[in-house]
Design a protein around this motif. Structure first.
Motif, mmCIF file in Angstrom:
data_model
loop_
_atom_site.group_PDB
_atom_site.id
_atom_site.type_symbol
_atom_site.label_atom_id
_atom_site.label_comp_id
_atom_site.label_asym_id
_atom_site.label_seq_id
_atom_site.Cartn_x
_atom_site.Cartn_y
_atom_site.Cartn_z
ATOM 1 N N ALA A 56 37.653 45.710 39.941
ATOM 2 C CA ALA A 56 37.113 44.835 40.976
ATOM 3 C C ALA A 56 37.011 45.635 42.268
ATOM 4 C CB ALA A 56 38.022 43.624 41.155
ATOM 5 N N GLU A 57 36.016 45.290 43.078
ATOM 6 C CA GLU A 57 35.784 46.051 44.309
ATOM 7 C C GLU A 57 35.652 45.116 45.501
ATOM 8 O OE1 GLU A 57 32.974 49.506 43.735
ATOM 9 O OE2 GLU A 57 32.574 48.360 41.899
ATOM 10 N N VAL A 58 36.034 45.628 46.667
ATOM 11 C CA VAL A 58 35.895 44.909 47.933
ATOM 12 C C VAL A 58 35.221 45.857 48.921
ATOM 13 C CG1 VAL A 58 37.094 43.777 49.843
ATOM 14 C CG2 VAL A 58 37.983 43.555 47.520
ATOM 15 N N PHE A 59 34.171 45.353 49.568
ATOM 16 C CA PHE A 59 33.484 46.097 50.619
ATOM 17 C C PHE A 59 33.753 45.375 51.930
ATOM 18 C CE2 PHE A 59 31.228 46.639 46.685
ATOM 19 C CZ PHE A 59 30.913 47.990 46.645
ATOM 20 N N VAL A 60 34.256 46.098 52.920
ATOM 21 C CA VAL A 60 34.547 45.521 54.229
ATOM 22 C C VAL A 60 33.799 46.325 55.280
ATOM 23 C CG1 VAL A 60 36.342 44.966 55.921
ATOM 24 C CG2 VAL A 60 36.861 44.842 53.478
ATOM 25 N N SER A 61 32.993 45.640 56.086
ATOM 26 C CA SER A 61 32.345 46.311 57.214
ATOM 27 C C SER A 61 32.433 45.380 58.416
ATOM 28 C CB SER A 61 30.886 46.652 56.902
ATOM 29 O OG SER A 61 30.136 45.464 56.780
ATOM 30 N N GLY A 62 32.523 45.962 59.576
ATOM 31 C CA GLY A 62 32.633 45.159 60.787
ATOM 32 C C GLY A 62 33.136 45.992 61.943
ATOM 33 N N THR A 118 32.686 40.955 47.740
ATOM 34 C CA THR A 118 33.507 41.246 46.569
ATOM 35 C C THR A 118 32.599 41.465 45.364
ATOM 36 O OG1 THR A 118 33.767 38.891 46.080
ATOM 37 C CG2 THR A 118 35.481 39.925 47.415
ATOM 38 N N LYS A 119 33.057 42.303 44.447
ATOM 39 C CA LYS A 119 32.256 42.637 43.268
ATOM 40 C C LYS A 119 33.164 42.683 42.041
ATOM 41 C CE LYS A 119 29.352 46.342 41.448
ATOM 42 N NZ LYS A 119 28.849 47.692 41.703
ATOM 43 N N ASN A 120 32.706 42.082 40.948
ATOM 44 C CA ASN A 120 33.389 42.110 39.652
ATOM 45 C C ASN A 120 34.713 41.359 39.622
ATOM 46 O OD1 ASN A 120 31.294 43.662 38.608
ATOM 47 N ND2 ASN A 120 32.345 45.585 39.055
ATOM 48 N N PHE A 121 35.004 40.508 40.579
ATOM 49 C CA PHE A 121 36.269 39.776 40.545
ATOM 50 C C PHE A 121 36.268 38.742 39.423
ATOM 51 C CE2 PHE A 121 37.341 41.996 44.234
ATOM 52 C CZ PHE A 121 38.635 41.713 44.603
ATOM 53 N N GLN A 122 35.136 38.067 39.185
ATOM 54 C CA GLN A 122 35.046 37.074 38.126
ATOM 55 C C GLN A 122 35.224 37.727 36.752
ATOM 56 O OE1 GLN A 122 32.857 37.353 40.652
ATOM 57 N NE2 GLN A 122 33.393 35.522 41.806
ATOM 58 N N ARG A 123 34.744 38.934 36.592
ATOM 59 C CA ARG A 123 34.862 39.652 35.320
ATOM 60 C C ARG A 123 36.322 39.840 34.928
ATOM 61 N NH1 ARG A 123 31.976 45.306 34.980
ATOM 62 N NH2 ARG A 123 30.188 43.958 35.333
ATOM 63 N N TYR A 124 37.199 39.951 35.927
ATOM 64 C CA TYR A 124 38.616 40.149 35.675
ATOM 65 C C TYR A 124 39.427 38.857 35.824
ATOM 66 C CZ TYR A 124 37.411 45.052 35.690
ATOM 67 O OH TYR A 124 36.854 46.253 35.389
ATOM 68 N N GLY A 125 38.714 37.727 35.908
ATOM 69 C CA GLY A 125 39.391 36.430 35.979
ATOM 70 C C GLY A 125 40.005 36.122 37.320
ATOM 71 N N ILE A 126 39.539 36.755 38.374
ATOM 72 C CA ILE A 126 40.061 36.523 39.715
ATOM 73 C C ILE A 126 39.049 35.659 40.468
ATOM 74 C CG2 ILE A 126 40.799 37.583 41.868
ATOM 75 C CD1 ILE A 126 41.290 40.164 40.194
ATOM 76 N N LEU A 127 39.501 34.513 40.947
ATOM 77 C CA LEU A 127 38.627 33.616 41.695
ATOM 78 C C LEU A 127 38.951 33.735 43.165
ATOM 79 C CD1 LEU A 127 38.876 30.487 39.390
ATOM 80 C CD2 LEU A 127 37.073 32.214 39.434
#
Length: 175
Positions: free
Chosen positions: A2-8, A165-174
């Motif tokens: 799973a991946e997280v992108f943060v920009s700001g 967020t990317k691919n969180f559902q694939r790993y069962g993370i809501l």
């Protein structure tokens, strides 16, 4: 993974008694996390406004994180530094910011504090400058250490962050 992108941006700081401030930050990650791209630590410029109560930074944050576990969700450890008329730097406060767990645009505020000393140490802090500092930033992460520190609330730091967020559902993370 799973991946997280943060920009700001680190937008501003206020309530520290003076506005000649800079912020040093460090990303703290749990065991399953890693930085794919971006800077895990950095420092803003020093804002020296002559009129405004706030210190404005507009300092960019851009992180790409990957994880195999949601435990140890990333957080920023903050040190707010004050610059006086004599060119000295002293710690103005510490804080933490848990990165948002949900995708979208977020405007967040981190409350900051500094260690409180004895009556004599507080008087020296007011008259001469300086003051108590943490010997390690681990106190910001460990509640058992943090609860033993007598502290004073000093100000806030404002963030404007966008999270994807990317691919969180694939790993069962809501999220």
């Amino acid at each position: 993974m799973a991946e997280v992108f943060v920009s700001g941006i680190i937008a501003s700081a206020k309530g520290f008694g003076d506005n000649r401030l800079s912020i040093r930050y460090q990303l703290s990650l749990g065991g399953g996390w890693r930085v794919v791209q971006g800077e895990a630590e950095g420092q803003t410029q020093t804002d020296c406004p002559s009129v405004f109560e706030n210190a404005y930074f507009g300092h960019p944050l851009d992180l790409h994180l990957a994880t195999s576990s949601i435990q140890g969700w990333p957080r920023l450890l903050l040190q707010v530094w004050h610059h006086d008329d004599y060119g000295r730097q002293e710690i103005a406060g510490y804080g933490t910011l848990l990165l948002p767990t949900s995708p979208g645009k977020h405007v967040l505020t981190s409350g900051c504090w500094r260690p409180k000393g004895s009556w004599r140490e507080e008087m020296m802090h007011k008259l001469v400058g300086g003051g108590l500092q943490l010997t390690s930033l681990s106190a910001l992460e460990d509640p058992s250490i943090r609860e033993k520190i007598v502290s004073v609330s000093v100000g806030t730091v404002r963030f404007e962050l966008n999270v994807v967020t990317k691919n969180f559902q694939r790993y069962g993370i809501l999220c």
